[in-house]
Design a protein around this motif. Sequence first.
Motif, PDB file in Angstrom:
ATOM      1  N   PRO A 236     -16.613 -12.590 -21.002  1.00 26.31           N
ATOM      2  CA  PRO A 236     -16.071 -11.422 -21.698  1.00 26.31           C
ATOM      3  C   PRO A 236     -15.093 -10.600 -20.859  1.00 26.31           C
ATOM      4  O   PRO A 236     -14.484  -9.666 -21.389  1.00 26.31           O
ATOM      5  CB  PRO A 236     -17.323 -10.602 -22.041  1.00 26.31           C
ATOM      6  N   ILE A 237     -14.938 -10.898 -19.572  1.00 27.76           N
ATOM      7  CA  ILE A 237     -13.976 -10.144 -18.765  1.00 27.76           C
ATOM      8  C   ILE A 237     -12.916 -11.075 -18.162  1.00 27.76           C
ATOM      9  O   ILE A 237     -12.324 -10.774 -17.122  1.00 27.76           O
ATOM     10  CB  ILE A 237     -14.675  -9.329 -17.653  1.00 27.76           C
ATOM     11  N   LEU A 238     -12.661 -12.181 -18.840  1.00 24.41           N
ATOM     12  CA  LEU A 238     -11.665 -13.128 -18.340  1.00 24.41           C
ATOM     13  C   LEU A 238     -10.252 -12.621 -18.607  1.00 24.41           C
ATOM     14  O   LEU A 238      -9.884 -12.304 -19.739  1.00 24.41           O
ATOM     15  CB  LEU A 238     -11.850 -14.489 -19.017  1.00 24.41           C
ATOM     16  N   ARG A 239      -9.454 -12.554 -17.558  1.00 22.33           N
ATOM     17  CA  ARG A 239      -8.034 -12.258 -17.677  1.00 22.33           C
ATOM     18  C   ARG A 239      -7.267 -13.573 -17.622  1.00 22.33           C
ATOM     19  O   ARG A 239      -7.518 -14.411 -16.761  1.00 22.33           O
ATOM     20  CB  ARG A 239      -7.573 -11.333 -16.552  1.00 22.33           C
ATOM     21  N   GLN A 240      -6.371 -13.746 -18.529  1.00 25.38           N
ATOM     22  CA  GLN A 240      -5.633 -15.004 -18.666  1.00 25.38           C
ATOM     23  C   GLN A 240      -5.033 -15.463 -17.333  1.00 25.38           C
ATOM     24  O   GLN A 240      -4.272 -14.749 -16.692  1.00 25.38           O
ATOM     25  CB  GLN A 240      -4.517 -14.833 -19.693  1.00 25.38           C
ATOM     26  N   ASN A 241      -5.448 -16.663 -16.920  1.00 23.87           N
ATOM     27  CA  ASN A 241      -4.908 -17.322 -15.716  1.00 23.87           C
ATOM     28  C   ASN A 241      -5.201 -16.591 -14.406  1.00 23.87           C
ATOM     29  O   ASN A 241      -4.656 -16.949 -13.366  1.00 23.87           O
ATOM     30  CB  ASN A 241      -3.391 -17.520 -15.823  1.00 23.87           C
TER      31      ASN A 241
END
Length: 448
Positions: free
Chosen positions: A108-113
Motif C-alpha cells: 500500500p505504500i509502493l511508489r512507482q519504480n
Amino acid sequence: MERKLVLQRVVIVISIISLLFGSSPVFAELNTDQLRATFEDNSILFSNNSEDTNCSPNAAQRAGDAAGELVGEDNLKKAFNYFISKGAPKFVAAAIVGNLYQESKGNPILRQNKGSEPNPLKAGGKYHPWNPSKPAGMGDAWGIAQWDPGVAVLYWQQQAGVQGDVTSLEVQLAIVWWQLQNLAPTSRKNVLAEMTASGNVNEATSIMVKKFFGAGIPRTDIRAAYANKAMSWEPDPSIAAAAASGAATNCSDDSGGGGGTISEGGLNEEQAKKFMMNYGENKNNESQKAMGGYLWNNCNGGGSNCVSFSVFFLNKFTSTKGVYTPGNGEAVVSYLRSNRRVPTGKTPKVGAIFSWNGGRYGHTGVVLGIHGDTVIVGQASCSGPGKGRGDGTQSGGGSGFIRVGKINETKAWLGRLPDEFAYPEVDMSAVANYVGASTGGGGGNVAL
C-alpha cells in the motif's frame, strides 16, 4: 484561486503551486477544514461530500466503513477476504486481487519504480480531476492501486468518504471498493457491475484492466494468472456473515430514497428473459399466488397486465408486500410513495418500479438490469395478446416481456420516459434463485 458554490457542493480549484507537505504526513482523521486546507495547499480539487445532496454515499453505505481487522496471511489474501466481505462474488474478488498484484504486489505504500514511500505527496505530480485546462502534472504512481499521480489518492479518499490513514491497507481497499461501484480513475461508472455481469474470472480481470486502470501496458496475462490462483483460495470463515449482506449501493437519489436498492448491474438480457418467461408460465402457481387471483386473471387470463406484473414483483421479491390494487399503471409509484412510504426519485435503479402517465391508463414496470447506459425493463401489457411462458420478448407470445434500450430513450419504457421511480428493498438473492443464477461466484451471476 476561484471558489464557486453549486448545489451545496464546494469546489475549489487552486493554481499550480509547489507540493510541500512536510516530512511526516498527517492523513488520519482530518476534519473538513483541515482536509480543505490540505487540498488547497496541494492544488487538488476539493468537493465536500458531507454537503453533497445528490451523489454522496449515505451513512449506511459509506465506503468509510473501513474499520475492522483485515483477515489473511498477506496483504493480497486480506484484500481477497475484504472484497468477499463486501459482497463481491468470489471470481470478482479474485479478479480485483489479480489486478492489484500486478499494480503493487499488495504494497500500500509502493511508489512507482522507487520502492516503499509512506508519503504519497513525495511521488510528485498535480491532480485536477475533470478539468482539462489543468491537466495532471507528471509524477509517480503510488499505493496498492497505483493511483497516478500519487497525490490523486487524497482526492479519491475524500470523494469516497473514507476516514483514516491513507497509507493503511484497509483505507486503500475501501477507496478501491468505492471507485469500483461509483467512479473509476478512468471516469468509468460502476465497473463492478460489468465485472460481476461477466460471470467469469478472466473476463472480469480484463474488464478491470481496461475500464478501471486503463493500463498502457496491461500485462493482462500476469493479472489473469494471479486471479486464477486466487480462485483456489477459500474465503476466511469469519467473513462469511459479512459477505451475505451483499455489496453497497451506489449514489443516493436526489429525493433521499434508495432503501437498499442497487444502482447498476442486476440481470443480464438472457436472465431477464428467463425471469419474464417464468412469470408468464406461472410455475408452481407462484405468479398468481404473489399477486392474487383477481389480478392474474383480469387480462387475457394470464397476467398480461402492467399493474399485475409490478404487483407480482413487489409481493414476491421486495419487503413491500400485501400490494394488490394500487390503481392503473400511472398510479403505482404514487401509491407506493403515499400509501406505503416507499422512497421515490427520478433515477432508474435495479429493482425500481416505474410509472408514466399517458394514454388511457398509463404504464408501469420493473427495472431488471442496468449496464452502462442500457436498461433492461420487465413489463406486461393488456393491449398485447400474450398468454403463458412465451420467449421473454414482446413478440414472443408470453404474458410478460422485456424491452431493452438506452436509459434516456423511450423504447425500453414502452413509449414514454418514466415520470417517477419507487425504490423498494429488493431481495436480489430471491431474484437470482428465480432465474437459476447465483449471487456468489460461478457463471450466470446477478450483479449485486
